[in-house]
Design an enzyme around this catalytic site. Structure first.
Site, PDB file in Angstrom:
ATOM      1  N   GLU A  84       1.053  -0.797   0.371  1.00 35.01           N
ATOM      2  CA  GLU A  84       0.127  -0.154   0.044  1.00 35.01           C
ATOM      3  C   GLU A  84       0.654   0.939   0.075  1.00 35.01           C
ATOM      4  O   GLU A  84       1.692   1.562   1.055  1.00 35.01           O
ATOM      5  CB  GLU A  84      -0.834  -0.164   0.995  1.00 35.01           C
ATOM      6  CG  GLU A  84      -2.063   1.080   1.029  1.00 35.01           C
ATOM      7  CD  GLU A  84      -2.171   1.211   2.525  1.00 35.01           C
ATOM      8  OE1 GLU A  84      -2.587   2.137   3.154  1.00 35.01           O
ATOM      9  OE2 GLU A  84      -2.580  -0.131   3.231  1.00 35.01           O
ATOM     10  N   CYS A  88      -4.037   6.904   6.063  1.00 34.70           N
ATOM     11  CA  CYS A  88      -3.942   6.875   4.194  1.00 34.70           C
ATOM     12  C   CYS A  88      -5.431   7.359   3.353  1.00 34.70           C
ATOM     13  O   CYS A  88      -4.794   7.253   2.348  1.00 34.70           O
ATOM     14  CB  CYS A  88      -2.787   5.512   4.101  1.00 34.70           C
ATOM     15  SG  CYS A  88      -4.239   4.196   4.936  1.00 34.70           S
TER      16      CYS A  88
END
Length: 411
Positions: free
Chosen positions: A123, A160
């Site tokens: 990620e 995020c």
């Protein structure tokens, strides 16, 4: 006769994130799903919280022993060199990573360059675009502004899934959204980022973006200073940058605004025509989330007959549907009239998206995260006595299975 089940891949390397010392670190979702799959785990601790990592690793080892597993089912290493060695270790069969595009891409390339490449589930970064329609802005400008401010400043902007790019109309209603946003952000107290490197990158990133022509820095309040300004105690102020959306529709110096700036700042691109929304969206990379702020009419909330509304959409709902069609290729999770910060751990959750949000199509949150660490194996025309217990006709382990397409619950 085909019988299929899944086997654990083997040792999994987990690279901790800096922004979540617990949820995406030693005891995070990558570790939990890998252990659930039957894979031993070696975690590369993040240098920002080494002592926390050691404490958590000790707790996990103690729990493993209480559960009848060897303590070594979880390993922990520290340092840059150890991280590089880990991705190349011949016993490591897969890796999970949460962090920067630069660091994640280096490990991803190393995993692919091995003599026997391994899957790397990274990620890496996300802009998490938000589109506010003119109708939504007219309907609830102040609510949208306050909600956006709360989402982009949550955790000092270190999520995020923080919304980093907002497309808002260049109208009176859009002005009210922006006024509500900047007022709420201006009232948000300064916060401390989790490490000095992250803080310095944030301050420099905001300064570089604010220096672009026709980019305006908005942060009201007496003595507030500039967005991203660093205080003597190391804290930073949240901020909002605004720019005409037309500047983002073609390649040029404004491409910087289409890159993630980690921390409490968002870019509001004001569009004069609806066509500019699509022009900007077509230039975006992959994201974890994408959000549409729609009016009640665009959502069909004014229709009492839901079936008829679906069959005979009016122009407002057709525009909303087209917007969702534009957002769908960009992200793994689409939100309507909500905010992306906060990720529920649930069977239907997907925390992933097209590159560079992630390096695969899998999720790192939710029950399907386990699929990353499992390998399907099929036995064909194998005598029952030679089959693994999971696949034998009489199901000695009492497992839930699907036989000839029909689900059979746990015995």
């Amino acid at each position: 006769d085909l019988r299929r089940y899944k086997l654990p891949l083997g040792v999994v390397a987990v690279y901790s994130a800096s922004n979540f010392p617990l949820a995406f670190s030693v005891p995070g979702g990558d570790t939990a799903s890998a252990l659930a799959a039957g894979c031993p785990v070696v975690v590369k601790a993040h240098p920002d919280h080494p002592a926390t990592s050691e404490l958590c690793a000790a707790l996990l080892r103690r729990a493993a022993e209480r559960g009848g597993l060897p303590a070594a089912v979880l390993g922990l290493v520290h340092g840059f060199d150890a991280g590089v060695a880990l991705i190349n270790h011949p016993l490591v069969r897969a890796a999970g990573f949460t962090g920067s595009v630069r660091g994640g891409r280096a490990l991803y390339d190393a995993a692919a360059a091995r003599p026997h490449p391994i899957p790397f589930y990274g990620e890496l970064g996300s802009l998490n675009p938000v589109v506010i329609t003119e109708a939504a802005a007219r309907e609830r400008a102040e609510t949208i502004g306050k909600g956006l401010a709360g989402s982009m400043t949550l955790g000092v902007g270190q999520f995020c899934v923080k919304p980093g790019l907002v497309l808002a109309p260049a109208t009176e209603a859009g002005d009210r959204v922006l006024a509500s946003l900047t007022e709420t952000v201006g009232a948000t107290p300064p916060g401390v980022l989790l490490d000095a490197r992250m803080r310095d990158a944030f301050v420099a990133g905001v300064r570089e973006r604010a220096a672009l022509p026709e980019v305006r820095a908005d942060l009201p309040g007496e003595g507030a200073g500039e967005p991203g300004q660093r205080s003597p105690d190391g804290s930073v102020r949240a901020g909002v940058l605004t720019v005409p959306a037309a500047h983002l529709a073609a390649e040029g110096p404004y491409d910087l605004l289409l890159e993630e700036c980690f921390g409490p700042v968002t870019v509001v691109a004001r569009y004069a025509r609806e066509e500019e929304i699509g022009a900007v969206l077509r230039r975006l990379p992959g994201n974890l989330t994408a959000t549409a702020q729609l009016s009640a009419a665009e959502c069909g909330a004014d229709e009492t007959d839901g079936a008829r509304a679906a069959e005979e959409p009016d122009e407002a709902r057709r525009r909303a549907a087209r917007l969702l069609e534009q957002l769908t290729p960009l992200a793994g999770r689409l939100l309507v009239n909500g905010w992306p910060t906060g990720v529920a751990v649930a069977p239907a959750q997907h925390h992933g998206g097209p590159y560079p949000a992630t390096t695969s199509t899998t999720t790192s949150v939710g029950t399907r995260a386990i699929d990353r660490w499992l390998r399907p194996v099929v036995y064909q025309d194998t005598p029952p006595a030679l089959l693994p217990p999971e696949l034998r006709p009489h199901n000695p382990l009492g497992l839930p299975r699907r036989v000839d397409g029909r689900f059979e619950p746990r015995a």
